[in-house]
Design a protein around this motif. Structure first.
Motif, PDB file in Angstrom:
ATOM      1  N   UNK A  98       0.866  -1.170   0.157  1.00 52.28           N
ATOM      2  CA  UNK A  98      -0.033   0.049  -0.045  1.00 52.28           C
ATOM      3  C   UNK A  98       0.958   1.176  -0.119  1.00 52.28           C
ATOM      4  N   UNK A  99       0.499   2.035  -0.688  1.00 57.71           N
ATOM      5  CA  UNK A  99       1.239   3.519  -1.050  1.00 57.71           C
ATOM      6  C   UNK A  99       0.302   4.546  -0.998  1.00 57.71           C
ATOM      7  N   UNK A 100       0.953   5.920  -0.409  1.00 58.27           N
ATOM      8  CA  UNK A 100      -0.020   6.999  -0.318  1.00 58.27           C
ATOM      9  C   UNK A 100       0.079   7.472  -1.646  1.00 58.27           C
ATOM     10  N   UNK A 101      -1.148   8.507  -1.673  1.00 55.91           N
ATOM     11  CA  UNK A 101      -1.574   9.103  -3.031  1.00 55.91           C
ATOM     12  C   UNK A 101      -0.044   9.632  -3.795  1.00 55.91           C
ATOM     13  N   UNK A 102       0.938  10.301  -2.976  1.00 59.11           N
ATOM     14  CA  UNK A 102       2.193  10.791  -3.907  1.00 59.11           C
ATOM     15  C   UNK A 102       3.080   9.714  -3.874  1.00 59.11           C
ATOM     16  N   UNK A 103       2.838   8.330  -3.852  1.00 56.76           N
ATOM     17  CA  UNK A 103       3.413   7.006  -4.080  1.00 56.76           C
ATOM     18  C   UNK A 103       4.618   6.710  -3.028  1.00 56.76           C
ATOM     19  N   UNK A 104       4.427   7.465  -1.806  1.00 56.78           N
ATOM     20  CA  UNK A 104       5.178   7.340  -0.894  1.00 56.78           C
ATOM     21  C   UNK A 104       4.652   5.785  -0.004  1.00 56.78           C
ATOM     22  N   UNK A 105       5.717   4.815  -0.148  1.00 59.86           N
ATOM     23  CA  UNK A 105       5.096   3.297   0.476  1.00 59.86           C
ATOM     24  C   UNK A 105       4.717   3.556   1.989  1.00 59.86           C
ATOM     25  N   UNK A 106       3.870   2.893   2.384  1.00 60.67           N
ATOM     26  CA  UNK A 106       3.486   2.779   3.568  1.00 60.67           C
ATOM     27  C   UNK A 106       2.419   3.743   4.076  1.00 60.67           C
ATOM     28  N   UNK A 107       2.354   3.705   5.523  1.00 60.19           N
ATOM     29  CA  UNK A 107       1.079   4.323   6.092  1.00 60.19           C
ATOM     30  C   UNK A 107       1.449   4.926   7.427  1.00 60.19           C
ATOM     31  N   UNK A 108       0.993   5.882   7.999  1.00 66.98           N
ATOM     32  CA  UNK A 108       1.236   6.139   9.490  1.00 66.98           C
ATOM     33  C   UNK A 108       0.348   4.992  10.380  1.00 66.98           C
ATOM     34  N   UNK A 109       0.823   4.923  11.477  1.00 72.18           N
ATOM     35  CA  UNK A 109       0.128   4.179  12.473  1.00 72.18           C
ATOM     36  C   UNK A 109      -1.335   4.613  12.597  1.00 72.18           C
ATOM     37  N   UNK A 110      -2.411   3.733  12.442  1.00 69.00           N
ATOM     38  CA  UNK A 110      -3.679   4.368  12.735  1.00 69.00           C
ATOM     39  C   UNK A 110      -4.424   3.120  12.268  1.00 69.00           C
ATOM     40  N   UNK A 111      -5.992   3.223  12.353  1.00 69.41           N
ATOM     41  CA  UNK A 111      -7.041   2.373  12.004  1.00 69.41           C
ATOM     42  C   UNK A 111      -7.531   2.660  10.847  1.00 69.41           C
ATOM     43  N   UNK A 112      -7.655   1.771   9.916  1.00 72.78           N
ATOM     44  CA  UNK A 112      -8.147   1.862   8.504  1.00 72.78           C
ATOM     45  C   UNK A 112      -9.228   0.920   7.994  1.00 72.78           C
ATOM     46  N   UNK A 113     -10.122   1.600   7.356  1.00 74.90           N
ATOM     47  CA  UNK A 113     -11.250   0.635   6.626  1.00 74.90           C
ATOM     48  C   UNK A 113     -10.541   0.576   5.333  1.00 74.90           C
TER      49      UNK A 113
END
Length: 202
Positions: A144-159
């Motif tokens: 999973x990558x962010x919209x700017x193509x940065x890989x990964x996500x911050x700690x959090x809860x996600x649907x």
């Protein structure tokens, strides 16, 4: 992407996200979490007004259901505002700004290729967390990558929502999703190396 490649990607991405591409020790900055996320979550999802999220209330916030063992400190099967706040405080104390997020998607027991997997942060965490997405390969694996193509996500809860232009995916996996996960150190899926999304067509 096979399992060995996924494991290698997870390790390498986690190292890059913590050290930066130059190899320096600079950490990725954490997002600004909302103040009082626990009370915001209870306000949004506690339908019977018992000051906790439990039972079928988890249908609306599947990420909390997925991380129940990590968040439910007293083991009563319910999640309170304090337990949510304590978990968010643990993320903050970790000082981790981003983590690799890998998914393994199957449909009716077979790898689901060319599917879009989207991660949407829970609104009660605030507006500073990014969304994420990716497209599965032939083995049903995706980073999973962010919209700017940065890989990964911050700690959090996600649907999590899964869609495909090639296959019909039931609404319970997208528009009415029952899928979710926590991205964090020692979260429920890290021993497997990937969030396992086991989908059925019926």
């Amino acid at each position: 992407m096979n399992r060995f490649e996924v494991a290698l990607t997870l390790v390498c991405a986690s190292c890059l996200l913590m050290t930066g591409c130059s190899g320096s020790s600079k950490r990725v900055q954490q997002p600004g979490y909302s103040s009082g996320p626990g009370s915001a979550a209870i306000s949004a999802y506690d339908s019977n007004s018992d000051s906790a999220i439990a039972d079928n209330e988890f249908d609306s916030v599947p990420a909390l259901r997925a991380s129940l063992a990590q968040v439910d400190a007293d083991g009563d099967g319910r999640i309170t505002a304090k337990e949510i706040d304590d978990r968010v405080d643990a993320w903050k104390e970790s000082r981790i700004g981003q983590m690799a997020a890998i998914c393994e998607v199957t449909l009716d027991g077979k790898p689901l290729a060319n599917a879009n997997v989207a991660f949407d942060p829970e609104p009660f965490l605030g507006s500073d967390l990014p969304t994420g997405s990716g497209t599965t390969g032939e083995a049903g694996m995706v980073g999973i990558s962010q919209p700017d193509t940065t890989p990964g996500l911050p700690p959090g809860w996600y649907k999590i929502r899964v869609t495909s232009s090639n296959r019909e995916i039931p609404a319970r996996y997208n528009s009415k999703t029952t899928l979710g996960c926590e991205v964090a150190s020692y979260c429920h899926w890290q021993n497997d190396g990937a969030v396992k999304l086991v989908l059925t067509s019926k």
